[in-house]
Design a protein around this motif. Structure first.
Motif, PDB file in Angstrom:
ATOM      1  N   TYR A  53      -9.551   0.742  -2.592  1.00 48.63           N
ATOM      2  CA  TYR A  53      -9.139   1.977  -3.238  1.00 48.63           C
ATOM      3  C   TYR A  53      -9.366   1.784  -4.736  1.00 48.63           C
ATOM      4  O   TYR A  53      -8.831   0.846  -5.332  1.00 48.63           O
ATOM      5  CB  TYR A  53      -7.666   2.270  -2.963  1.00 48.63           C
ATOM      6  CG  TYR A  53      -7.125   3.430  -3.759  1.00 48.63           C
ATOM      7  CD1 TYR A  53      -7.381   4.738  -3.360  1.00 48.63           C
ATOM      8  CD2 TYR A  53      -6.402   3.222  -4.927  1.00 48.63           C
ATOM      9  CE1 TYR A  53      -6.905   5.812  -4.097  1.00 48.63           C
ATOM     10  CE2 TYR A  53      -5.915   4.289  -5.671  1.00 48.63           C
ATOM     11  CZ  TYR A  53      -6.177   5.579  -5.254  1.00 48.63           C
ATOM     12  OH  TYR A  53      -5.717   6.639  -5.990  1.00 48.63           O
ATOM     13  N   GLU A  98       0.833  -1.209   0.000  1.00 50.69           N
ATOM     14  CA  GLU A  98       0.000   0.000   0.000  1.00 50.69           C
ATOM     15  C   GLU A  98       0.865   1.254   0.000  1.00 50.69           C
ATOM     16  O   GLU A  98       0.608   2.204  -0.719  1.00 50.69           O
ATOM     17  CB  GLU A  98      -0.936  -0.014   1.207  1.00 50.69           C
ATOM     18  CG  GLU A  98      -1.808   1.212   1.295  1.00 50.69           C
ATOM     19  CD  GLU A  98      -2.685   1.218   2.517  1.00 50.69           C
ATOM     20  OE1 GLU A  98      -3.661   1.969   2.512  1.00 50.69           O
ATOM     21  OE2 GLU A  98      -2.402   0.482   3.483  1.00 50.69           O
ATOM     22  N   HIS A 108      -9.878  -1.653   3.485  1.00 51.16           N
ATOM     23  CA  HIS A 108     -10.241  -0.634   2.510  1.00 51.16           C
ATOM     24  C   HIS A 108     -10.282  -1.187   1.086  1.00 51.16           C
ATOM     25  O   HIS A 108      -9.715  -2.239   0.796  1.00 51.16           O
ATOM     26  CB  HIS A 108      -9.248   0.529   2.553  1.00 51.16           C
ATOM     27  CG  HIS A 108      -7.915   0.189   1.951  1.00 51.16           C
ATOM     28  ND1 HIS A 108      -6.966  -0.513   2.631  1.00 51.16           N
ATOM     29  CD2 HIS A 108      -7.402   0.443   0.724  1.00 51.16           C
ATOM     30  CE1 HIS A 108      -5.906  -0.674   1.856  1.00 51.16           C
ATOM     31  NE2 HIS A 108      -6.137  -0.112   0.687  1.00 51.16           N
ATOM     32  N   GLU A 113      -7.566  -1.530  -5.480  1.00 52.72           N
ATOM     33  CA  GLU A 113      -6.668  -2.049  -4.449  1.00 52.72           C
ATOM     34  C   GLU A 113      -7.533  -2.543  -3.308  1.00 52.72           C
ATOM     35  O   GLU A 113      -8.412  -1.827  -2.832  1.00 52.72           O
ATOM     36  CB  GLU A 113      -5.749  -0.939  -3.955  1.00 52.72           C
ATOM     37  CG  GLU A 113      -4.872  -1.359  -2.790  1.00 52.72           C
ATOM     38  CD  GLU A 113      -4.014  -0.214  -2.299  1.00 52.72           C
ATOM     39  OE1 GLU A 113      -2.955   0.033  -2.912  1.00 52.72           O
ATOM     40  OE2 GLU A 113      -4.414   0.432  -1.316  1.00 52.72           O
ATOM     41  N   GLU A 154     -13.179  11.328  -3.695  1.00 55.79           N
ATOM     42  CA  GLU A 154     -12.575  10.374  -2.766  1.00 55.79           C
ATOM     43  C   GLU A 154     -12.649   8.989  -3.401  1.00 55.79           C
ATOM     44  O   GLU A 154     -13.674   8.605  -3.947  1.00 55.79           O
ATOM     45  CB  GLU A 154     -13.320  10.381  -1.434  1.00 55.79           C
ATOM     46  CG  GLU A 154     -12.838   9.372  -0.431  1.00 55.79           C
ATOM     47  CD  GLU A 154     -11.404   9.612   0.017  1.00 55.79           C
ATOM     48  OE1 GLU A 154     -10.656   8.635   0.091  1.00 55.79           O
ATOM     49  OE2 GLU A 154     -11.050  10.764   0.290  1.00 55.79           O
ATOM     50  N   CYS A 155     -11.571   8.255  -3.349  1.00 58.91           N
ATOM     51  CA  CYS A 155     -11.510   6.959  -4.007  1.00 58.91           C
ATOM     52  C   CYS A 155     -11.278   5.806  -3.044  1.00 58.91           C
ATOM     53  O   CYS A 155     -11.102   4.680  -3.470  1.00 58.91           O
ATOM     54  CB  CYS A 155     -10.406   6.968  -5.054  1.00 58.91           C
ATOM     55  SG  CYS A 155     -10.629   8.209  -6.320  1.00 58.91           S
ATOM     56  N   THR A 156     -11.222   6.053  -1.743  1.00 55.90           N
ATOM     57  CA  THR A 156     -11.011   4.999  -0.760  1.00 55.90           C
ATOM     58  C   THR A 156     -12.341   4.706  -0.081  1.00 55.90           C
ATOM     59  O   THR A 156     -13.020   5.614   0.400  1.00 55.90           O
ATOM     60  CB  THR A 156      -9.961   5.409   0.286  1.00 55.90           C
ATOM     61  OG1 THR A 156      -8.749   5.726  -0.390  1.00 55.90           O
ATOM     62  CG2 THR A 156      -9.700   4.282   1.277  1.00 55.90           C
TER      63      THR A 156
END
Length: 141
Positions: A103, A68, A101, A96, A114-116
């Motif tokens: 992502y 990560e 999480h 990911e 926001e992408c997480t």
């Protein structure tokens, strides 16, 4: 689908120091950094993401293990990386999957969104909405 492979490995240097002492902790930390988890990332899981998107929106191109934050000197987490082509917008993207999480990112997305996410459904929704937004933007350009 192999759910066990969806859980990736995480290590914290302070915990290692507490448990093994300073010298051994640094050695263990570097050993962890250089050795991805056993087994392959879950390709079936990645394909299920493709299948939950509209037909033809995404094509799975590669799966791999990746750190990560590979430059971290305090904690490391191995994550599954799923790479996709998005042919309708001629772009690439990634999902990911880490211990806590998801992502998601598409290369041509410059929205600043926001992408997480905490849930895979949110990541799938991001892919759907971003592809639609980019298609609309290009249609009006």
């Amino acid at each position: 689908m192999n759910i066990a492979l969806l859980t990736t490995s995480y290590i914290d240097l302070d915990d290692l120091i507490e448990e093994h002492g300073e010298d051994k902790a640094h050695t263990l930390f570097e050993k962890f950094r250089n050795k991805p988890p056993e087994g392959e990332p879950d390709k079936e899981f990645a394909q299920s993401i493709v299948e939950r998107l509209p037909k033809g929106v995404a094509v799975l191109t590669r799966v791999e293990w990746a750190l990560e934050n590979p430059d971290s000197d305090t904690s490391l987490q191995w994550c599954q990386h799923f790479h996709f082509d998005f042919p309708t917008i001629n772009s690439k993207g990634i999902l990911e999957v880490g211990d806590n999480h998801y992502y998601a990112f598409i290369d041509d997305d410059n929205s600043g969104d926001e992408c997480t996410f905490k849930h895979q459904g949110e990541a799938i929704y991001y892919f759907k909405q971003t592809v639609k937004r980019i298609e609309r933007k290009r249609a009006h350009a």
